[in-house]
Design an enzyme around this catalytic site. Structure first.
Site, short mmCIF file in Angstrom:
data_model
loop_
_atom_site.label_atom_id
_atom_site.label_comp_id
_atom_site.label_asym_id
_atom_site.label_seq_id
_atom_site.Cartn_x
_atom_site.Cartn_y
_atom_site.Cartn_z
CD GLU A 185 -3.13 0.74 2.22
OE1 GLU A 185 -3.67 1.85 2.63
OE2 GLU A 185 -3.55 -0.47 2.31
CG ASP B 84 -1.96 -0.90 5.40
OD1 ASP B 84 -1.02 -1.31 5.17
OD2 ASP B 84 -2.15 0.52 5.41
CG ASP C 146 -7.28 -1.29 7.05
OD1 ASP C 146 -7.35 -1.45 5.70
OD2 ASP C 146 -6.79 -0.17 7.54
CE1 TYR D 14 -1.88 -0.38 9.14
CE2 TYR D 14 -4.07 -1.33 9.97
CZ TYR D 14 -3.36 -0.58 8.99
OH TYR D 14 -4.07 0.02 8.12
#
Length: 506
Positions: free
Chosen positions: A10, A119, A121, A339
């Site tokens: 990312e 990432d 999420d 994270y």
């Protein structure tokens, strides 16, 4: 010939960090220019579950796609604001991301597999599908995999590489739904209120539209409500009776002055309070009617979520949320913490807490405390406890929230002040490290004594505390307090009487 694998992260810094980890002890990754001056491409050899592969690693810069209304409805005069709730929308690569799109297509054509290192999420899952869509257009035969990790450290990265999964379409669609709702609501209400107010008030909208945000506007409402309450607050005078007692003459006893709190707390009627105060003074002595002594604990903190990290950084360091998250992202990119965007407040029983605590053993400030946590062989723990430390470890208490994506924020390796970039990084890393060790400690323990006395028919109460074990408070750097207070000996027996050292009406 080895299989060629395209990897996409990312951020450029994450691509570089993972490349260096996966290259391991072999030759350093070869670097060449990528889609922008920031997004380089790294090439190196690697193994995936024993298979030799050639890795090509690059990155994006957040979202590739932008969500917009189809033409001609991007123009304000093309439709009524209310029609924006049903007009079709489209996602396409933004003009500033066309260079990245070109690079991804070019690299995808030469590869057989795609590993998405975005990432872990919801937002990262959505970006993963944007990357997947671009690459699949160039090479429909690509085998696609998703790597899930929570820290830029070797054990996390290699575990992710050898346990690849499929990207989650449902999570990505959830983000698409949220983005579409934000666009439709924001555009419709922004156009509506800007046009409406422009026609009624001179000068409105000259410097730009009066924008509406689905999140910002309700938040502004909370702020305005609070402001109105503060502005409308009217002070009201009240009275209370204060009692103090000390064993020594002149109030200089060994425990200092013990203050007894009035059971009524306060009265808003001065005359009534004067009558009660007169009754208390005329009684002359206070009599102990009840003594209660019981164990008390100050609970250790829950594992650290993003919101709690921001709260504590603000409380302890006066660090605003934006600065806090920028610093946390930098620490994560350097591999020092996990994270930092997570709602999780509980560690899995499979988490290797032993290794995480051992990482802190050599730290000059809290290394000795970490050693004391490590238990004797066969002691309580997780992830295969072992070692010869003091065995003070307790498994962290569990909070209510778990986002099922990342563990709570914790240190992933030891960092000295010299390795950290400036005061803010040092402060935030220290907070994360000390908080983690506090989570793995026992509660602070003590004995709480409560005394109730009667004087002139009025009840007063005092409390004392003897701290027996500080435990997690020893590593928490004075950020949380639990203050001991000693009660005079002659108020600890039911039936005892004493003359207050001070008795005032305030």
């Amino acid at each position: 010939m080895p299989v060629k694998v395209l990897n996409v992260a990312e951020k450029p810094s994450v691509a570089k960090g993972i490349s260096n980890i996966l290259a391991g002890q072999g030759p350093a990754p070869r670097h060449r220019p990528g889609g922008t001056s920031y997004n380089g491409i790294y090439e190196f050899g690697c193994q995936i579950n024993g298979e030799n592969v050639d890795m090509v690693f690059t990155s994006v810069l957040g979202h590739l796609h932008e969500l917009e209304f189809i033409e001609p409805y991007r123009r304000w005069d093309a439709c009524k604001p209310g029609e924006l709730f049903t007009i079709p929308v489209e996602k396409k690569v933004g003009k500033d991301k066309e260079g990245l799109e070109k690079t991804l297509k070019s690299e995808a054509k030469a590869c057989q597999r795609l590993i998405l290192w975005l990432d872990c999420d919801l937002e990262g899952e959505n970006i993963a599908f944007e990357v997947l869509e671009v690459c699949k257009k160039a090479n429909p035969r690509l085998q696609v995999h998703r790597a899930r990790f929570s820290a830029l450290i070797p054990r996390e990265i290699f575990h992710a590489l050898n346990n690849l999964v499929q990207p989650n379409k449902h999570q990505s669609e959830a983000v698409n739904a949220r983005m579409e709702i934000d666009l439709r609501l924001g555009a419709a209400f922004t156009r509506f209120q800007t046009k409406r107010l422009q026609n009624r008030f001179e000068g409105v909208g000259e410097e730009g539209p009066i924008s509406y945000g689905p999140c910002q506007f309700p938040t502004l409402g909370f702020v305005v409500d609070r402001f109105k309450k503060i502005e409308g607050f009217e002070e009201e005078e009240f009275w209370r009776i204060q009692m103090g007692y000390s064993e020594g003459e002149g109030g200089g006893g060994r425990g200092g002055m013990t203050m007894f709190n009035w059971d009524r707390v306060r009265l808003f009627d001065e005359a009534a309070c004067v009558v009660l105060y007169t009754m208390v003074v005329e009684a002359g002595e206070a009599k102990v009617t009840h003594v209660d002594c019981r164990p008390e604990r100050k609970l250790r903190p829950k594992p650290l979520s993003t919101v709690e990290l921001q709260k504590k950084a603000s409380k302890f360091f006066r660090m605003d949320s934006d600065t806090c998250m920028k610093v946390a992202e930098e620490l994560y990119t350097k591999g020092f913490i996990s994270y930092p965007r997570t709602e999780t407040e509980r560690f899995s029983r499979e988490t290797d807490l032993t290794t995480l605590i051992r990482e802190q053993e050599g730290h000059p400030a809290w290394g000795a405390y970490a050693t004391a946590l490590l238990p004797f062989p066969g002691g309580e723990g997780a992830g295969g406890w072992g070692g010869e430390g003091g065995g003070k470890f307790r498994f962290p208490i569990e909070g209510q929230n778990d986002d099922q994506a990342h563990p709570p924020i914790h240190p992933t390796k030891r960092a000295t002040p010299q390795e950290l970039g400036g005061a803010n990084e040092q402060k935030l890393y220290e907070l994360v490290a000390r908080h983690f060790l506090a989570c793995c400690s026992d509660d602070a323990k003590g004995q709480r004594t409560s005394v109730t006395v009667d004087m002139g028919g009025e009840i007063f109460k005092a409390r004392g505390l003897v701290i027996e074990e500080r435990n997690w408070l020893d590593v928490y750097n004075g950020w949380e307090y639990w203050t001991a207070s000693t009660l005079p000996v002659n108020v600890l027996q039911v039936g005892e009487s004493f003359v207050p050292t001070s008795l005032t009406l305030e």
